[in-house]
Design a protein around this motif. Structure first.
Motif, PDB file in Angstrom:
ATOM      1  N   UNK A  63       0.762  -1.255   0.092  1.00 59.36           N
ATOM      2  CA  UNK A  63      -0.020   0.006   0.064  1.00 59.36           C
ATOM      3  C   UNK A  63       0.933   1.354   0.009  1.00 59.36           C
ATOM      4  N   UNK A  64       0.154   2.263  -0.162  1.00 65.15           N
ATOM      5  CA  UNK A  64       0.872   3.474  -0.285  1.00 65.15           C
ATOM      6  C   UNK A  64       1.672   4.141   1.128  1.00 65.15           C
ATOM      7  N   UNK A  65       1.285   3.793   2.221  1.00 63.43           N
ATOM      8  CA  UNK A  65       1.793   4.276   3.446  1.00 63.43           C
ATOM      9  C   UNK A  65       3.415   3.800   3.442  1.00 63.43           C
ATOM     10  N   UNK A  66       3.226   2.580   3.022  1.00 62.54           N
ATOM     11  CA  UNK A  66       4.723   1.823   3.130  1.00 62.54           C
ATOM     12  C   UNK A  66       5.659   2.322   2.036  1.00 62.54           C
ATOM     13  N   UNK A  67       5.160   2.679   0.861  1.00 66.65           N
ATOM     14  CA  UNK A  67       5.821   3.090  -0.372  1.00 66.65           C
ATOM     15  C   UNK A  67       6.027   4.585   0.188  1.00 66.65           C
ATOM     16  N   UNK A  68       5.261   5.346   0.677  1.00 69.31           N
ATOM     17  CA  UNK A  68       5.597   6.645   1.081  1.00 69.31           C
ATOM     18  C   UNK A  68       6.745   6.754   2.016  1.00 69.31           C
ATOM     19  N   UNK A  69       6.630   5.902   2.866  1.00 68.55           N
ATOM     20  CA  UNK A  69       7.871   5.857   3.963  1.00 68.55           C
ATOM     21  C   UNK A  69       9.355   5.702   3.242  1.00 68.55           C
ATOM     22  N   UNK A  70       9.235   4.663   2.315  1.00 68.70           N
ATOM     23  CA  UNK A  70      10.533   4.583   1.470  1.00 68.70           C
ATOM     24  C   UNK A  70      10.924   5.783   0.796  1.00 68.70           C
ATOM     25  N   UNK A  71      10.027   6.483   0.234  1.00 66.00           N
ATOM     26  CA  UNK A  71      10.409   7.702  -0.404  1.00 66.00           C
ATOM     27  C   UNK A  71      11.026   8.722   0.472  1.00 66.00           C
ATOM     28  N   UNK A  72      10.163   8.841   1.769  1.00 61.72           N
ATOM     29  CA  UNK A  72      10.899   9.724   2.581  1.00 61.72           C
ATOM     30  C   UNK A  72      12.247   9.498   2.730  1.00 61.72           C
ATOM     31  N   UNK A  73      12.583   8.108   2.858  1.00 64.29           N
ATOM     32  CA  UNK A  73      14.103   7.899   2.963  1.00 64.29           C
ATOM     33  C   UNK A  73      15.035   7.994   1.837  1.00 64.29           C
ATOM     34  N   UNK A  74      14.326   7.969   0.582  1.00 64.21           N
ATOM     35  CA  UNK A  74      14.973   8.430  -0.443  1.00 64.21           C
ATOM     36  C   UNK A  74      15.444   9.870  -0.368  1.00 64.21           C
ATOM     37  N   UNK A  75      14.446  10.839   0.078  1.00 63.95           N
ATOM     38  CA  UNK A  75      14.431  11.959  -0.030  1.00 63.95           C
ATOM     39  C   UNK A  75      15.612  12.475   1.244  1.00 63.95           C
ATOM     40  N   UNK A  76      15.792  11.731   2.516  1.00 63.77           N
ATOM     41  CA  UNK A  76      16.647  11.976   3.024  1.00 63.77           C
ATOM     42  C   UNK A  76      18.060  11.820   2.698  1.00 63.77           C
ATOM     43  N   UNK A  77      18.238  10.655   1.841  1.00 60.50           N
ATOM     44  CA  UNK A  77      19.486  10.325   1.235  1.00 60.50           C
ATOM     45  C   UNK A  77      20.098  11.343   0.004  1.00 60.50           C
ATOM     46  N   UNK A  78      19.085  12.081  -0.486  1.00 60.15           N
ATOM     47  CA  UNK A  78      19.305  13.181  -1.509  1.00 60.15           C
ATOM     48  C   UNK A  78      19.626  14.468  -0.598  1.00 60.15           C
ATOM     49  N   UNK A  79      19.092  14.734   0.241  1.00 60.35           N
ATOM     50  CA  UNK A  79      19.562  15.808   1.072  1.00 60.35           C
ATOM     51  C   UNK A  79      20.847  15.812   1.862  1.00 60.35           C
ATOM     52  N   UNK A  80      21.335  14.406   2.372  1.00 61.06           N
ATOM     53  CA  UNK A  80      22.870  13.964   2.663  1.00 61.06           C
ATOM     54  C   UNK A  80      23.582  14.266   1.571  1.00 61.06           C
ATOM     55  N   UNK A  81      23.224  14.085   0.526  1.00 57.05           N
ATOM     56  CA  UNK A  81      24.053  14.128  -0.812  1.00 57.05           C
ATOM     57  C   UNK A  81      24.634  15.466  -1.103  1.00 57.05           C
ATOM     58  N   UNK A  82      23.394  16.516  -1.071  1.00 58.79           N
ATOM     59  CA  UNK A  82      23.697  17.911  -1.558  1.00 58.79           C
ATOM     60  C   UNK A  82      23.934  18.689  -0.029  1.00 58.79           C
ATOM     61  N   UNK A  83      23.908  18.046   1.142  1.00 60.66           N
ATOM     62  CA  UNK A  83      24.207  18.870   2.148  1.00 60.66           C
ATOM     63  C   UNK A  83      23.082  19.693   2.797  1.00 60.66           C
ATOM     64  N   UNK A  84      21.942  19.559   2.579  1.00 67.56           N
ATOM     65  CA  UNK A  84      20.602  20.081   3.112  1.00 67.56           C
ATOM     66  C   UNK A  84      20.896  20.119   4.595  1.00 67.56           C
ATOM     67  N   UNK A  85      21.166  19.057   5.146  1.00 63.30           N
ATOM     68  CA  UNK A  85      21.219  18.876   6.690  1.00 63.30           C
ATOM     69  C   UNK A  85      22.293  18.109   7.233  1.00 63.30           C
ATOM     70  N   UNK A  86      23.409  18.622   7.001  1.00 61.51           N
ATOM     71  CA  UNK A  86      24.586  17.815   7.233  1.00 61.51           C
ATOM     72  C   UNK A  86      25.116  17.804   8.676  1.00 61.51           C
ATOM     73  N   UNK A  87      25.422  16.656   9.003  1.00 60.64           N
ATOM     74  CA  UNK A  87      25.955  16.617  10.509  1.00 60.64           C
ATOM     75  C   UNK A  87      27.639  16.892  10.524  1.00 60.64           C
ATOM     76  N   UNK A  88      27.957  17.394  11.685  1.00 61.43           N
ATOM     77  CA  UNK A  88      29.108  17.801  12.076  1.00 61.43           C
ATOM     78  C   UNK A  88      30.366  16.936  11.452  1.00 61.43           C
TER      79      UNK A  88
END
Ligand SMILES: Nc1nc2c(ncn2[C@@H]2O[C@H](COP(=O)(O)OP(=O)(O)OP(=O)(O)O)[C@@H](O)[C@H]2O)c(=O)[nH]1
Ligand SMILES: [Mg+2]
Length: 392
Positions: free
Chosen positions: A353-378
């Motif tokens: 169902x869409x809830x589980x798929x949406x959860x995976x997409x949220x993780x995909x977005x977090x990976x992209x943000x890590x990549x560009x440094x949108x929210x990078x840890x020290x």
């Protein structure tokens, strides 16, 4: 502006000073660049005088790090600054420029938008189940997510070639004693750099030389021939060779035409999971078995094909200049996570169902943000900038 450089003891040099006002400077802060004559005595005196005024010494990558923190560069471009400084070939420079000029960043923005579109589709299914709010059917959505996953994985897989184009490659000749490794090494280097003799066990220490092959900066390593030995120096040479081989990007496993040496089998077993080329040397004397590269260090036969095969094994056949590549293991890992998340969303949509798929997409977005440094840890920032040189 031309300036006199003066400390408490008096004038010691003259130089140039360039003032860049915030925010239109590299770091986004007010910056004063002072250039003096290159004598270390003058440089040290200038640094001491500046430190007396309260100026702190820069750490590796300090300027680029500030540029990131002040929003002047994203992490992709910051890593590219380091790559531009390191690139050993024009092709490597192109990889770095693509990242610095924003071509890679623009592609990642496009991937992000496509992921957000998929997320919106899933939201529509979640908000009002049963209502026909979705713009595309499940099948098209799954296809779009799979395409995105494949593209992200494809880009991640360019990392090995990208890194080799930027940093060059280490290629090691290995094989049994007397196979002709040093002879081949000399042929590839273009001059006699390693000792050659009919005596088995001639090479003991690892010999290194740099060559350009197909536009790639290659460090060739000639190593001690493999055999059981009681000689402690030869054994130490073999141990050193194995250590260096572990870091090589490509192994050239050389054996001698017309001979059967158990050491060859042993080496082939030991290196089964490593990128390697199997080479049969001495085809002027005996034929090569099928499936291995036939060469003769004596006559030069097969050497051009060998050079081409080395380049292919290092950077693949796709050496088009306009192909987007990455050259950072950090970027590769984030792209792999993105690819897995998008594939998982596609796989789970129909049965979970869409809830589980949406959860995976949220993780995909977090990976992209890590990549560009949108929210990078020290700790990630520190690891990236520790590689830089001081002054960048
Ligand atoms: N006929 C012929 N002889 C070769 C060829 N390549 C090397 N040789 C000879 O084979 C012998 C061994 O060559 P090396 O290059 O020293 O071999 P190696 O694998 O480096 O040997 P080790 O350092 O002892 O492990 C020398 O006498 C070379 O002249 C070849 O292609 N054809
Ligand atoms: Mg040798």
């Amino acid at each position: 502006m031309r300036v006199d450089l003066v400390d408490d003891e008096g004038a010691f040099d003259d130089g140039l000073a360039v003032w860049s006002a915030a925010p239109r400077s590299y770091t986004g802060e007010h910056t004063l660049e002072v250039t003096c004559h290159g004598n270390p005595l003058v440089v040290e005196r200038l640094i001491a005088a500046l430190q007396d005024c309260g100026v702190q010494l820069a750490e590796p990558g300090a300027f680029t790090r500030r540029a990131v923190e002040n929003g002047k560069l994203d992490l992709i471009a910051a890593e590219a600054v380091d790559q531009v400084c390191r690139a050993s070939t024009m092709a490597g420079l192109q990889v770095a420029r693509d990242a610095l000029d924003g071509r890679l960043g623009a592609h990642l923005v496009e991937l992000r938008e496509r992921l957000l579109t998929a997320a919106a589709e899933l939201e529509a299914r979640l908000d009002l189940p049963g209502d026909d709010l979705a713009l595309v059917d499940d099948e098209s959505l799954v296809r779009a997510l799979r395409d995105l996953s494949n593209e992200a994985r494809g880009l991640a897989q360019t990392c090995r070639a990208g890194r080799i184009l930027v940093d060059g490659a280490r290629v090691a000749l290995v094989g049994p004693v007397n196979a002709g490794k040093s002879s081949l090494f000399n042929c590839l280097v273009g001059r006699t750099r390693a000792l050659v003799s009919s005596q088995a066990g001639t090479t003991r220490d690892v010999v290194e030389a740099r060559v350009q092959l197909g536009g790639i900066e290659v460090t060739l390593l000639d190593t001690a021939g493999e055999r059981l030995t009681d000689d402690p120096i030869e054994a130490a040479g073999l141990a050193l060779a194995r250590e260096l081989i572990a870091e090589a990007d490509l192994l050239l496993v050389v054996h001698r035409a017309g001979t059967v040496d158990p050491a060859t089998e042993l080496i082939l077993q030991r290196t089964a999971d490593r990128p390697r080329l199997e080479i049969c040397n001495g085809i002027d004397e005996a034929a090569a078995p099928p499936g291995v590269m036939p060469v003769s260090a004596l006559t030069g036969e097969g050497l051009e094909e060998l050079r081409e095969a080395i380049v292919r094994a290092l950077v693949g056949t796709e050496v088009r200049a306009d192909r987007l590549r990455i050259a950072s293991a950090r970027q590769r890992d984030a792209l792999e996570s993105l690819a897995s998340a998008a594939a998982e969303a596609a796989d789970t949509l129909s049965w979970a169902g869409p809830a589980v798929a949406a959860d995976a997409i949220t993780r995909g977005l977090a990976s992209l943000d890590d990549l560009t440094g949108a929210d990078t840890k020290e700790d990630v920032l520190s690891a990236i900038f520790a590689r830089f040189c001081i002054g960048k």
